[in-house]
Design a protein around this motif. Structure first.
Motif, PDB file in Angstrom:
ATOM      1  N   GLY A  80       2.636  63.933  -9.144  1.00  0.00           N
ATOM      2  CA  GLY A  80       3.611  62.911  -9.509  1.00  0.00           C
ATOM      3  C   GLY A  80       4.718  62.790  -8.478  1.00  0.00           C
ATOM      4  O   GLY A  80       5.124  61.681  -8.104  1.00  0.00           O
ATOM      5  N   LEU A  81       5.210  63.941  -8.005  1.00  0.00           N
ATOM      6  CA  LEU A  81       6.279  63.927  -7.002  1.00  0.00           C
ATOM      7  C   LEU A  81       5.806  63.240  -5.728  1.00  0.00           C
ATOM      8  O   LEU A  81       6.543  62.444  -5.128  1.00  0.00           O
ATOM      9  CB  LEU A  81       6.707  65.358  -6.703  1.00  0.00           C
ATOM     10  CG  LEU A  81       7.887  65.513  -5.728  1.00  0.00           C
ATOM     11  CD1 LEU A  81       9.168  64.976  -6.350  1.00  0.00           C
ATOM     12  CD2 LEU A  81       8.055  66.967  -5.317  1.00  0.00           C
ATOM     13  N   ASN A  82       4.569  63.521  -5.327  1.00  0.00           N
ATOM     14  CA  ASN A  82       4.046  62.885  -4.120  1.00  0.00           C
ATOM     15  C   ASN A  82       3.837  61.395  -4.323  1.00  0.00           C
ATOM     16  O   ASN A  82       4.016  60.598  -3.385  1.00  0.00           O
ATOM     17  CB  ASN A  82       2.736  63.550  -3.715  1.00  0.00           C
ATOM     18  CG  ASN A  82       2.947  64.936  -3.155  1.00  0.00           C
ATOM     19  OD1 ASN A  82       3.977  65.207  -2.556  1.00  0.00           O
ATOM     20  ND2 ASN A  82       1.990  65.818  -3.351  1.00  0.00           N
ATOM     21  N   PHE A  83       3.467  61.007  -5.522  1.00  0.00           N
ATOM     22  CA  PHE A  83       3.308  59.578  -5.804  1.00  0.00           C
ATOM     23  C   PHE A  83       4.638  58.849  -5.656  1.00  0.00           C
ATOM     24  O   PHE A  83       4.733  57.822  -4.968  1.00  0.00           O
ATOM     25  CB  PHE A  83       2.746  59.387  -7.217  1.00  0.00           C
ATOM     26  CG  PHE A  83       2.698  57.945  -7.642  1.00  0.00           C
ATOM     27  CD1 PHE A  83       1.641  57.142  -7.264  1.00  0.00           C
ATOM     28  CD2 PHE A  83       3.716  57.391  -8.421  1.00  0.00           C
ATOM     29  CE1 PHE A  83       1.603  55.801  -7.645  1.00  0.00           C
ATOM     30  CE2 PHE A  83       3.673  56.068  -8.809  1.00  0.00           C
ATOM     31  CZ  PHE A  83       2.616  55.270  -8.420  1.00  0.00           C
ATOM     32  N   TRP A  84       5.687  59.393  -6.290  1.00  0.00           N
ATOM     33  CA  TRP A  84       6.980  58.717  -6.228  1.00  0.00           C
ATOM     34  C   TRP A  84       7.590  58.821  -4.833  1.00  0.00           C
ATOM     35  O   TRP A  84       8.237  57.879  -4.357  1.00  0.00           O
ATOM     36  CB  TRP A  84       7.941  59.296  -7.269  1.00  0.00           C
ATOM     37  CG  TRP A  84       7.527  58.960  -8.676  1.00  0.00           C
ATOM     38  CD1 TRP A  84       7.022  59.803  -9.606  1.00  0.00           C
ATOM     39  CD2 TRP A  84       7.567  57.668  -9.284  1.00  0.00           C
ATOM     40  NE1 TRP A  84       6.741  59.132 -10.769  1.00  0.00           N
ATOM     41  CE2 TRP A  84       7.066  57.818 -10.594  1.00  0.00           C
ATOM     42  CE3 TRP A  84       7.964  56.408  -8.857  1.00  0.00           C
ATOM     43  CZ2 TRP A  84       6.969  56.751 -11.481  1.00  0.00           C
ATOM     44  CZ3 TRP A  84       7.871  55.339  -9.738  1.00  0.00           C
ATOM     45  CH2 TRP A  84       7.376  55.511 -11.038  1.00  0.00           C
ATOM     46  N   GLY A  85       7.371  59.923  -4.169  1.00  0.00           N
ATOM     47  CA  GLY A  85       7.855  60.045  -2.801  1.00  0.00           C
ATOM     48  C   GLY A  85       7.195  59.045  -1.873  1.00  0.00           C
ATOM     49  O   GLY A  85       7.836  58.479  -0.981  1.00  0.00           O
ATOM     50  N   THR A  86       5.903  58.816  -2.068  1.00  0.00           N
ATOM     51  CA  THR A  86       5.188  57.820  -1.268  1.00  0.00           C
ATOM     52  C   THR A  86       5.695  56.422  -1.584  1.00  0.00           C
ATOM     53  O   THR A  86       5.860  55.580  -0.684  1.00  0.00           O
ATOM     54  CB  THR A  86       3.678  57.919  -1.528  1.00  0.00           C
ATOM     55  OG1 THR A  86       3.235  59.244  -1.242  1.00  0.00           O
ATOM     56  CG2 THR A  86       2.914  56.942  -0.666  1.00  0.00           C
ATOM     57  N   ALA A  87       5.946  56.160  -2.873  1.00  0.00           N
ATOM     58  CA  ALA A  87       6.499  54.852  -3.254  1.00  0.00           C
ATOM     59  C   ALA A  87       7.842  54.627  -2.576  1.00  0.00           C
ATOM     60  O   ALA A  87       8.135  53.523  -2.078  1.00  0.00           O
ATOM     61  CB  ALA A  87       6.627  54.766  -4.771  1.00  0.00           C
ATOM     62  N   PHE A  88       8.676  55.669  -2.545  1.00  0.00           N
ATOM     63  CA  PHE A  88       9.978  55.551  -1.882  1.00  0.00           C
ATOM     64  C   PHE A  88       9.786  55.301  -0.385  1.00  0.00           C
ATOM     65  O   PHE A  88      10.460  54.441   0.203  1.00  0.00           O
ATOM     66  CB  PHE A  88      10.794  56.822  -2.110  1.00  0.00           C
ATOM     67  CG  PHE A  88      12.163  56.789  -1.500  1.00  0.00           C
ATOM     68  CD1 PHE A  88      13.222  56.198  -2.171  1.00  0.00           C
ATOM     69  CD2 PHE A  88      12.393  57.347  -0.249  1.00  0.00           C
ATOM     70  CE1 PHE A  88      14.492  56.164  -1.614  1.00  0.00           C
ATOM     71  CE2 PHE A  88      13.655  57.320   0.321  1.00  0.00           C
ATOM     72  CZ  PHE A  88      14.708  56.730  -0.363  1.00  0.00           C
ATOM     73  N   ALA A  89       8.872  56.024   0.230  1.00  0.00           N
ATOM     74  CA  ALA A  89       8.616  55.844   1.657  1.00  0.00           C
ATOM     75  C   ALA A  89       8.114  54.439   1.954  1.00  0.00           C
ATOM     76  O   ALA A  89       8.335  53.910   3.046  1.00  0.00           O
ATOM     77  CB  ALA A  89       7.610  56.876   2.144  1.00  0.00           C
TER      78      ALA A  89
END
Length: 624
Positions: A444-453
């Protein structure tokens, strides 16, 4: 007299060898040289029309064989008949028999000699001699270029002269090819030049072997040993589109198959299969993907390259390729197409280059750790006998597979956080703390971090977080603004709100001046903000305490999801639930993370891990 004699031997009890090897071999114990000559036929009318072309053809055929085996073929001259050539020392004679055979014979040859044989017995040194029948239209009209029936006929007969039999001829203890596993091999010329079967029988100038094929190489290497000098250095094999089949042999070095010049996508399997325990030779193959029907035995290629020996690396075409490595440390590079790549064992580098590329990994996803860094992605198979640790570049999709299950991870959705600033990554961890009251899960953290990126703002993420089921569970719809504000302060700061702050925020919530999602962001921002210039000592002390509390929770969340890469949500709740701001509770939380991690890294019964390296320091390293 011919210089060499022959040796006979019984079956090896290995089907792959015995299917082509018939028990005759030149005795090379004193010399690795086999002499050959050109000669007119026994009949005075059987004379070569173009002697230069005949010598060139036979020399080219011998060269196509010599590259694989520990033999040197030495040309000793041109003679009036094969008897004279044998008496001069020729072990193999390329000669003529232009009798009009009624059975369609194109040519014939004798096994290694010089002892006379009962079949075609004509003279004492006939063992190893090759007779061409130019009264046959197929032979007389052939160009004898590689890939033609004429050239195939020549190398086929040399196979006999070196001790190979037809794959359809059985003998005591030696099987026919049809008796072997037909899911692996068939009696076809793409497997052996000794076959009579051709999927394109009407094509006389193309789509035939130009060298020995896989079974021939194995049989000949068993008889005569491997040629350890062929491509012994670092070699690049530049594949080109050819209308025939051929075999590449590499003895050693660090080598590359380069398919960049090909005009369509190819399927490439580097040598990784040992067909017989009697030889160390590994086998792979390459062919146009459009001609590959899932397995070679169900395919009818017009182009085919057998890859044999020690070849480690591949560069693909600009089209869609399927590239497969082997047990060596491979460097596999796709091109501009949408490629599928798999390294198998070894520590491989897999670079998809352009297109949307997929990397395969054999085994349950739970046996793997996928690590994100700013420069690359590494995928580690934690099993001792697994796929090693591979480095991925320009790969968009990762798929873990077994016979019964497939799990695909889209790195375009989950692979972006490694390029973020540490403060940004911490802000996402804080969202999990504030909204879900737990440590983040790595996926989940990687998903949201990718969305932010990719451009999603923190405010937009907060709005999306407030709609998540976990947020609804932590802050039910019926919760009053007063209760909501109290719960947020407890989750974020570990305390009840101060009266002034409480009244201000409840008023803002009641008036609609701030939404609940933005209120949570504001509390997070307030905990990290510098105190006002006129702040009292008590205010400053409280803010420091709030900051430390939130930072400790963030560190626990980072340890769980970023540094250890774990994604079990129940465990993420558990590690955070006991933290109350005290040093003991912090130690207990870290111990809980370490305990869950010890179970997660088990290569068989563990969990898929997805840590991020190089963005955040781990403050608990000193505690280890």
């Amino acid at each position: 007299m011919a210089f060499l004699s022959s040796i006979t031997f019984g079956p090896t009890n290995d089907q792959i060898i015995d299917v082509l090897v018939d028990g005759y071999v030149w005795d090379l114990s004193s010399s690795s040289t086999i002499s050959w000559a050109l000669a007119d036929g026994l009949n005075p009318d059987h004379i070569w029309d173009d002697r230069t072309a005949a010598i060139q053809t036979f020399a080219a055929a011998l060269d196509s064989i010599q590259q694989f085996i520990d033999v040197e073929f030495d040309y000793i001259g041109d003679f009036s008949n094969p008897i004279a050539a044998g008496q001069a020392g020729a072990d193999i004679v390329y000669t003529l028999d232009n009798t009009d055979f009624g059975d369609g014979t194109l040519a014939y040859a004798y096994y290694p000699g010089p002892e006379p044989f009962t079949l075609f017995e004509q003279y004492e040194t006939e063992g190893g001699d090759v007779f061409m029948n130019f009264s046959s239209e197929i032979v007389s009209s052939s160009s004898f270029q590689p890939g033609s029936d004429g050239f195939l006929t020549v190398i086929h007969e040399i196979g006999h002269a070196l001790g190979l039999k037809h794959p359809f001829d059985g003998s005591p203890g030696r099987p026919t090819l049809d008796e072997l596993d037909q899911t692996l091999v068939r009696d076809l010329d793409l497997y052996t030049i000794m076959s009579y079967s051709d999927q394109y029988e009407e094509e006389l100038e193309r789509w035939d072997p130009a060298t020995p094929m896989v079974l021939d190489v194995l049989g000949l290497q068993y008889l005569y040993g491997v040629n350890a000098s062929t491509n012994a250095g670092d070699t690049t094999f530049a594949l080109t589109n050819e209308d025939f089949y051929y075999t590449l042999w590499d003895a050693s070095g660090n080598d590359r198959v380069d398919a960049t010049s090909l005009s369509e996508g190819w399927t490439i399997f580097l040598p990784d299969f040992a067909a017989t325990p009697l030889l160390d030779t590994l086998t792979g193959f390459a062919l146009p993907s459009g001609q590959f029907n899932g397995a070679l035995v169900t395919s009818a290629p017009t182009e085919l390259v057998w890859l044999m020996g020690d070849i480690e690396n591949v560069t693909g075409t600009r089209f869609d390729d399927w590239i497969n490595g082997n047990a060596f440390d491979n460097d596999l590079r796709g091109g501009a197409g949408n490629d599928e790549l798999e390294g198998y064992a070894g520590n491989d580098v897999i670079d998809g280059n352009g297109g949307r590329d997929l990397a395969y990994f054999l085994g349950n996803q739970a046996s793997y750790t996928l690590t994100l860094t700013a420069d690359a992605v590494t995928v580690q198979d934690r099993r001792a006998d697994g796929a090693g640790t591979d480095t991925l570049r320009n790969v968009e999709l990762v798929e873990f597979y077994t016979d019964t299950d497939r799990a695909t991870l889209d790195l375009e959705q989950f692979g972006g956080p490694a390029g973020l600033d540490g403060s940004d990554l911490e802000s996402f961890i804080e969202l999990y703390i504030a909204y879900f009251n737990r440590a983040p899960d790595a996926l989940g953290l990687n998903f949201w971090g990718t969305a932010f990126a990719n451009g999603t703002s923190l405010a937009e993420m907060a709005t999306l977080f407030i709609e998540q089921p976990e947020t609804q569970a932590a802050y039910p719809d019926g919760l009053s603004n007063e209760a909501f504000a109290t719960a947020v302060y407890e989750n974020v700061l570990g305390r009840i709100p101060d009266q002034d702050g409480y009244e201000f925020w409840v008023g803002a919530l009641n008036s609609g001046g701030v939404s609940r999602d933005q209120f949570i962001l504001s509390v997070l921002d307030g905990a990290k903000a510098a105190p006002p210039a006129d702040a009292s000592p008590d205010f400053i002390a409280q803010q420091v305490a709030d900051r430390d509390y939130l930072a400790a929770k963030t560190d626990i969340g980072a340890l769980y999801a970023v540094h250890r890469g774990m994604s079990d949500v129940e465990n993420a709740i558990s590690v955070m639930a006991g933290f109350d701001g005290s040093a003991d509770s912090l130690s207990s939380a870290v111990e809980a993370v370490d305990s869950f991690y010890a179970a997660a890294v088990d290569p068989v019964n563990g969990a898929f891990l997805m840590p991020i390296v190089g963005v955040l320091d781990n403050p608990f390293d000193a505690m280890a």
